[in-house]
Write a protein that holds these residues in place. Structure first.
Motif, mmCIF file in Angstrom:
data_model
loop_
_atom_site.group_PDB
_atom_site.id
_atom_site.type_symbol
_atom_site.label_atom_id
_atom_site.label_comp_id
_atom_site.label_asym_id
_atom_site.label_seq_id
_atom_site.Cartn_x
_atom_site.Cartn_y
_atom_site.Cartn_z
ATOM 1 N N UNK A 55 0.542 -1.280 0.105
ATOM 2 C CA UNK A 55 -0.354 0.090 -0.163
ATOM 3 C C UNK A 55 0.860 1.290 -0.305
ATOM 4 N N UNK A 56 2.246 1.258 0.294
ATOM 5 C CA UNK A 56 3.377 2.308 0.240
ATOM 6 C C UNK A 56 2.840 2.241 -1.122
ATOM 7 N N UNK A 57 3.437 4.304 -1.249
ATOM 8 C CA UNK A 57 3.854 4.573 -2.490
ATOM 9 C C UNK A 57 5.101 3.727 -3.805
ATOM 10 N N UNK A 58 5.388 3.630 -4.851
ATOM 11 C CA UNK A 58 6.093 3.631 -4.999
ATOM 12 C C UNK A 58 7.317 4.166 -5.083
ATOM 13 N N UNK A 59 7.152 5.357 -4.792
ATOM 14 C CA UNK A 59 8.594 5.939 -4.287
ATOM 15 C C UNK A 59 9.089 5.138 -3.442
ATOM 16 N N UNK A 60 8.919 5.210 -2.197
ATOM 17 C CA UNK A 60 8.880 4.531 -0.677
ATOM 18 C C UNK A 60 9.230 2.897 -0.970
ATOM 19 N N UNK A 61 8.618 2.388 -2.262
ATOM 20 C CA UNK A 61 9.576 0.856 -2.085
ATOM 21 C C UNK A 61 10.140 1.235 -2.495
ATOM 22 N N UNK A 62 10.855 1.745 -3.909
ATOM 23 C CA UNK A 62 12.365 2.075 -4.489
ATOM 24 C C UNK A 62 13.304 2.552 -3.063
ATOM 25 N N UNK A 63 12.716 2.937 -1.994
ATOM 26 C CA UNK A 63 13.633 3.565 -1.422
ATOM 27 C C UNK A 63 14.315 2.470 -0.356
ATOM 28 N N UNK A 64 13.373 1.572 0.239
ATOM 29 C CA UNK A 64 12.598 0.404 1.080
ATOM 30 C C UNK A 64 14.521 -0.763 0.230
ATOM 31 N N UNK A 65 13.987 -0.476 -1.555
ATOM 32 C CA UNK A 65 15.067 -2.077 -2.319
ATOM 33 C C UNK A 65 16.622 -1.470 -1.707
ATOM 34 N N UNK A 66 16.648 0.562 -1.962
ATOM 35 C CA UNK A 66 17.581 0.658 -2.077
ATOM 36 C C UNK A 66 18.623 0.568 -0.664
ATOM 37 N N UNK A 67 17.825 1.103 0.148
ATOM 38 C CA UNK A 67 18.099 0.306 1.079
ATOM 39 C C UNK A 67 18.850 -0.857 1.901
ATOM 40 N N UNK A 68 18.044 -1.368 1.681
ATOM 41 C CA UNK A 68 18.380 -3.518 2.026
ATOM 42 C C UNK A 68 19.569 -4.291 0.291
ATOM 43 N N UNK A 69 19.194 -3.436 -0.549
ATOM 44 C CA UNK A 69 19.772 -4.607 -1.952
ATOM 45 C C UNK A 69 21.435 -3.784 -1.941
ATOM 46 N N UNK A 70 22.062 -5.238 -1.809
ATOM 47 C CA UNK A 70 23.622 -4.516 -2.549
ATOM 48 C C UNK A 70 23.495 -4.956 -4.021
ATOM 49 N N UNK A 71 24.435 -4.328 -4.482
ATOM 50 C CA UNK A 71 23.917 -4.739 -5.522
ATOM 51 C C UNK A 71 25.189 -5.626 -6.398
ATOM 52 N N UNK A 72 25.021 -5.879 -7.204
ATOM 53 C CA UNK A 72 26.629 -7.113 -7.660
ATOM 54 C C UNK A 72 26.236 -7.509 -9.898
ATOM 55 N N UNK A 73 27.011 -7.906 -9.841
ATOM 56 C CA UNK A 73 26.889 -8.467 -11.273
ATOM 57 C C UNK A 73 25.935 -9.357 -12.120
ATOM 58 N N UNK A 74 25.663 -10.431 -10.809
ATOM 59 C CA UNK A 74 24.073 -11.122 -10.739
ATOM 60 C C UNK A 74 23.080 -10.527 -9.740
ATOM 61 N N UNK A 75 23.090 -9.302 -9.407
ATOM 62 C CA UNK A 75 21.760 -8.673 -8.819
ATOM 63 C C UNK A 75 21.432 -7.544 -8.932
ATOM 64 N N UNK A 76 21.041 -6.960 -9.899
ATOM 65 C CA UNK A 76 20.950 -5.350 -10.063
ATOM 66 C C UNK A 76 19.469 -4.698 -10.163
ATOM 67 N N UNK A 77 19.413 -3.606 -9.030
ATOM 68 C CA UNK A 77 18.137 -2.542 -9.312
ATOM 69 C C UNK A 77 17.960 -1.979 -10.523
ATOM 70 N N UNK A 78 16.626 -2.143 -11.019
ATOM 71 C CA UNK A 78 16.358 -0.992 -12.271
ATOM 72 C C UNK A 78 16.445 0.339 -12.354
ATOM 73 N N UNK A 79 16.789 1.586 -13.230
ATOM 74 C CA UNK A 79 16.583 2.048 -12.958
ATOM 75 C C UNK A 79 15.727 2.846 -13.760
ATOM 76 N N UNK A 80 15.345 3.777 -12.886
ATOM 77 C CA UNK A 80 14.383 4.700 -12.709
ATOM 78 C C UNK A 80 14.662 5.892 -14.207
ATOM 79 N N UNK A 81 13.643 5.829 -15.051
ATOM 80 C CA UNK A 81 14.044 7.253 -15.913
ATOM 81 C C UNK A 81 12.940 8.524 -15.677
ATOM 82 N N UNK A 82 13.476 9.887 -16.192
ATOM 83 C CA UNK A 82 11.658 10.572 -15.918
ATOM 84 C C UNK A 82 11.194 10.961 -17.664
#
Length: 316
Positions: A130-157
């Motif tokens: 129920x949280x807005x996408x913007x806040x969910x993405x903040x949670x992802x950035x706080x919890x996920x450590x990217x690597x060659x096998x795990x990446x966070x999808x970028x936003x484009x305006x």
């Protein structure tokens, strides 16, 4: 695992680019949708059809390597690159369609994958849908450590500019999302939209043709809402290898039947071998012709999808 798999949020089709600061765009990766479930003890991976894929992708199942949440549900796309360096559905299906799981270690080396994570549904014991996408993405950035096998999808305006870049690279398309939107489990609405450079669908195989006793083309169909299977065209080109065609030849042998499974009369009849509609394939195509047949269909891969789920979409 205590967390039950759910059907993920799906975007609607669009031909327009919504304007305004609340809209962001992301690359639409040509891969396999996979949700990762971690209840604090066990990890489970499931696709959007709720088929388990935990053993197929040990890179993703090793969640402590990249996520520090005590419990979590992640949503993302598993991709594999082709020889041209672009995401290849055919390549990722070599992993996803693997039946002999003892081969997974070998396939990890032959077909390396990347998990493109774009959303989070559950975090540290709480649902965040129920949280807005913007806040969910903040949670992802706080919890996920990217690597060659795990990446966070970028936003484009700028969705239109991203689409033009994707189009120039011959990639699948873009997803356009409302940053204020919640996550609708088992739902589909215009807060998430997709615009494809090329079109694709999952079709049912209802017949084949042979050359030198090997399958060389597939007769394709989709179901209507009443459960009738309608012929939509045939395809003999695409990304299947000689080995794939031979394997298909073996796979259809127990499915052969005398009568056509289609409600309408296919254009191609001479030499057709009719089969029970149990096999499914991903097909790329240019457009619908007269609303009921595919122009220039091309087979991208064999998929593990329930045939009855292959239905006409609204607007086709």
């Amino acid at each position: 695992m205590e967390l039950n798999p759910v059907v993920p949020f799906e975007p609607t089709r669009t031909d327009e680019f919504p304007q305004g600061s609340k809209w962001i765009a992301q690359v639409k990766w040509d891969g396999v949708r996979v949700l990762t479930y971690f209840d604090g003890k066990q990890v489970g991976l499931f696709n959007r059809k709720l088929r388990e894929r935990t053993l197929h992708y040990p890179e993703i199942a090793a969640i402590s390597d990249y996520c520090d949440a005590q419990s979590v549900i992640l949503d993302g796309e598993v991709i594999a690159l082709g020889a041209d360096g672009k995401p290849s559905f055919y390549e990722v299906m070599r992993r996803d369609g693997l039946r002999r799981l003892e081969k997974v270690p070998v396939m990890q080396r032959e077909v390396p994958i990347t998990y493109m994570v774009f959303d989070i549904l559950y975090a540290n014991g709480k649902w965040v849908t129920s949280e807005p996408l913007e806040k969910r993405q903040q949670l992802l950035r706080a919890m996920i450590t990217p690597s060659s096998q795990i990446q966070l999808v970028d936003n484009f305006p700028n969705a239109e500019a991203l689409y033009e870049a994707v189009q120039a690279q011959g990639m699948e398309g873009v997803i356009i999302k409302d940053l204020t939107s919640g996550y609708l489990i088992n739902g589909k609405d215009a807060r998430w939209r997709k615009k494809k450079y090329y079109r694709d669908l999952i079709a049912v195989v209802g017949g084949v043709t042979l050359r030198d006793q090997i399958v060389n083309a597939l007769l394709l169909g989709l179901y209507d809402q009443e459960g009738s299977l309608w012929y939509i065209g045939h395809a003999g080109t695409g990304k299947l290898s000689r080995t794939d065609w031979r394997n298909l030849t073996e796979a259809i042998k127990p499915l052969v039947q005398k009568e056509s499974p289609f409600a309408n009369r296919p254009q191609r009849l001479a030499g057709t071998v009719w089969v029970q509609p149990e096999l499914t394939v991903k097909v790329q195509f240019m457009e619908w012709v007269d609303g009921h047949s595919l122009r220039q269909p091309s087979i991208q891969g064999i998929v593990d999808v329930p045939p009855r789920s292959c239905v006409f979409e609204a607007g086709q």
